[in-house]
Write a protein that holds these residues in place. Structure first.
Motif, PDB file in Angstrom:
ATOM      1  N   SER A 107       0.828  -1.210   0.000  1.00  0.00           N
ATOM      2  CA  SER A 107       0.000   0.000   0.000  1.00  0.00           C
ATOM      3  C   SER A 107       0.861   1.258   0.000  1.00  0.00           C
ATOM      4  N   VAL A 108       0.320   2.279  -0.623  1.00  0.00           N
ATOM      5  CA  VAL A 108       0.993   3.569  -0.717  1.00  0.00           C
ATOM      6  C   VAL A 108       0.021   4.623  -0.217  1.00  0.00           C
ATOM      7  N   ARG A 109       0.449   5.390   0.759  1.00  0.00           N
ATOM      8  CA  ARG A 109      -0.378   6.489   1.293  1.00  0.00           C
ATOM      9  C   ARG A 109       0.341   7.795   0.992  1.00  0.00           C
ATOM     10  N   TYR A 110      -0.370   8.652   0.304  1.00  0.00           N
ATOM     11  CA  TYR A 110       0.196   9.926  -0.117  1.00  0.00           C
ATOM     12  C   TYR A 110      -0.165  11.009   0.895  1.00  0.00           C
ATOM     13  N   TRP A 111       0.839  11.754   1.333  1.00  0.00           N
ATOM     14  CA  TRP A 111       0.629  12.814   2.302  1.00  0.00           C
ATOM     15  C   TRP A 111       0.446  14.163   1.640  1.00  0.00           C
ATOM     16  N   GLY A 112       0.904  14.289   0.435  1.00  0.00           N
ATOM     17  CA  GLY A 112       0.812  15.574  -0.256  1.00  0.00           C
ATOM     18  C   GLY A 112       2.001  16.448   0.090  1.00  0.00           C
ATOM     19  N   GLN A 113       2.470  17.120  -0.890  1.00  0.00           N
ATOM     20  CA  GLN A 113       3.593  18.031  -0.723  1.00  0.00           C
ATOM     21  C   GLN A 113       3.432  19.093  -1.806  1.00  0.00           C
ATOM     22  N   PRO A 114       2.849  20.252  -1.468  1.00  0.00           N
ATOM     23  CA  PRO A 114       2.547  21.268  -2.473  1.00  0.00           C
ATOM     24  C   PRO A 114       3.737  21.661  -3.347  1.00  0.00           C
TER      25      PRO A 114
END
Length: 115
Positions: free
Chosen positions: A94-101
């Motif tokens: 699984s891959v969970r994306y945290w976001g990085q603007p």
């Protein structure tokens, strides 16, 4: 554990460009950035999306899903994980994306100029 919990902050410009230097890592970031509803995905689904995005890039021939999946698992997802952009659980796939603007902005720009 979130990137902030791990003591990670906004990446430096050199780090961002290093992360985005490969089309597969750009495609991973863009996959999540372009679909706000998706923050967790399995590696197989992500490999399919990355391979499909790679087909549209000039000069890219490495679009076989299994080759893309192997490259993601062995190199690209661990690198994005170390940078705090996402969490990659190799055992569950699984891959969970945290976001990085900052990363998203430059990935989008790179996609625009490379089309």
């Amino acid at each position: 554990m979130t990137p902030r919990d791990r003591g990670l902050t906004t990446p430096m410009v050199d780090d961002v460009f290093g992360l985005l230097s490969d089309w597969r890592r750009r495609a991973v970031c863009l996959h999540f950035a372009n679909d706000d509803a998706v923050s967790t995905v399995d590696v197989d689904t992500l490999a399919t999306a990355v391979a499909q995005r790679g087909m549209g890039c000039a000069g890219i021939t490495d679009t076989d899903e299994s080759a893309v999946r192997d490259a993601l698992v062995e190199d690209h997802l661990p690198e994005l994980d170390r940078a705090g952009v996402l969490d990659f659980d190799e055992r569950s796939g699984s891959v969970r994306y945290w976001g990085q603007p900052t990363v998203e902005k430059w990935a989008e720009y790179a996609a625009e100029v490379s089309e």
